[in-house]
Scaffold this active site. Structure first.
Site, PDB file in Angstrom:
ATOM      1  N   CYS A  21       0.825  -1.212   0.000  1.00  0.00           N
ATOM      2  CA  CYS A  21       0.000   0.000   0.000  1.00  0.00           C
ATOM      3  C   CYS A  21       0.864   1.270   0.000  1.00  0.00           C
ATOM      4  O   CYS A  21       1.495   1.571  -0.993  1.00  0.00           O
ATOM      5  CB  CYS A  21      -1.017  -0.025   1.140  1.00  0.00           C
ATOM      6  SG  CYS A  21      -2.331   1.206   0.952  1.00  0.00           S
ATOM      7  N   HIS A  77      -3.821  -4.958   0.015  1.00  0.00           N
ATOM      8  CA  HIS A  77      -3.372  -5.442   1.321  1.00  0.00           C
ATOM      9  C   HIS A  77      -3.475  -6.962   1.371  1.00  0.00           C
ATOM     10  O   HIS A  77      -4.552  -7.493   1.626  1.00  0.00           O
ATOM     11  CB  HIS A  77      -4.247  -4.849   2.432  1.00  0.00           C
ATOM     12  CG  HIS A  77      -4.017  -3.401   2.667  1.00  0.00           C
ATOM     13  ND1 HIS A  77      -3.049  -2.938   3.534  1.00  0.00           N
ATOM     14  CD2 HIS A  77      -4.621  -2.311   2.154  1.00  0.00           C
ATOM     15  CE1 HIS A  77      -3.077  -1.617   3.541  1.00  0.00           C
ATOM     16  NE2 HIS A  77      -4.013  -1.211   2.704  1.00  0.00           N
ATOM     17  N   GLU A 104      -2.469  -8.887   3.688  1.00  0.00           N
ATOM     18  CA  GLU A 104      -2.788  -9.277   5.065  1.00  0.00           C
ATOM     19  C   GLU A 104      -4.271  -9.129   5.386  1.00  0.00           C
ATOM     20  O   GLU A 104      -4.748  -9.634   6.406  1.00  0.00           O
ATOM     21  CB  GLU A 104      -1.940  -8.467   6.058  1.00  0.00           C
ATOM     22  CG  GLU A 104      -2.373  -7.048   6.301  1.00  0.00           C
ATOM     23  CD  GLU A 104      -2.033  -6.039   5.208  1.00  0.00           C
ATOM     24  OE1 GLU A 104      -2.316  -4.841   5.427  1.00  0.00           O
ATOM     25  OE2 GLU A 104      -1.486  -6.435   4.150  1.00  0.00           O
TER      26      GLU A 104
END
Length: 192
Positions: A76, A174, A176
């Site tokens: 990001c 992202h 995650e």
């Protein structure tokens, strides 16, 4: 050990939690020696480009990060700071990728927030990941498509969903926060 770069940006803890869930040890640090000795380096973040770059320069991290030889993943804001410059705060960035970061034109569709898939996937980062698979995005700025682009997402206009140059990788999305597909991508990076 995996080093997660500490530079006063948000969302770093969720990256560490994802690595722990995958069975990997990591440390959140801005210590030069620890970063340079790590097996892998992750440069995540949510925040504002000019203040983040100011922190990196104050800590001398701008020079450390561009000198890293081990596999390196920006996420990001991390991706955006790895480019030449950003329109956000007219910021000169690290210059690892030869592309500019632009702001999406202001519409009711900005920020780009939610799940989206790619129109292009290339390289080992996307092993066993398909064009139908979606990743989670939250951003108002994007890196233009360039020779380092390995994944393209089309939102208002095409942009670099992922970049790669030598040992440097980066994703605008992202991983995650992207459920099983994101974990698969993180595993692919950790196996490099």
């Amino acid at each position: 050990m995996i080093a997660i770069i500490k530079y006063n940006a948000g969302n770093i803890q969720s990256v560490q939690n994802a690595l722990t869930n995958l069975g990997y040890e990591s440390v959140i640090t801005d210590d030069h020696a620890t970063i340079l000795a790590a097996e892998k380096v992750i440069f995540p973040g949510v925040g504002e480009a000019s203040s983040a770059m100011q922190y990196l320069k104050e800590k001398g991290l701008n020079e450390v990060l561009t000198a890293i030889k081990q596999p390196f993943l920006g996420i990001c804001l991390g991706l955006q700071l790895m480019c030449k410059s950003s329109e956000e705060g007219s910021t000169e960035c690290l210059g690892i990728f030869d592309t500019e970061v632009k702001q999406f034109p202001p519409t009711d569709k900005v920020p780009h927030m939610g799940w989206n898939n790619s129109t292009q996937l290339e390289g080992s980062l996307f092993l066993n990941i398909n064009l139908e698979d979606s990743f989670y995005y939250v951003h108002s700025y994007f890196a233009e498509v360039c020779e380092n682009t390995i994944s393209v997402c089309d939102y208002i206009e095409p942009f670099s969903a992922a970049l790669h140059k030598n040992n440097f990788y980066a994703t605008q999305f992202h991983p995650e926060k992207s459920a099983d597909i994101g974990m698969k991508l993180l595993k692919n990076f950790l196996k490099l």
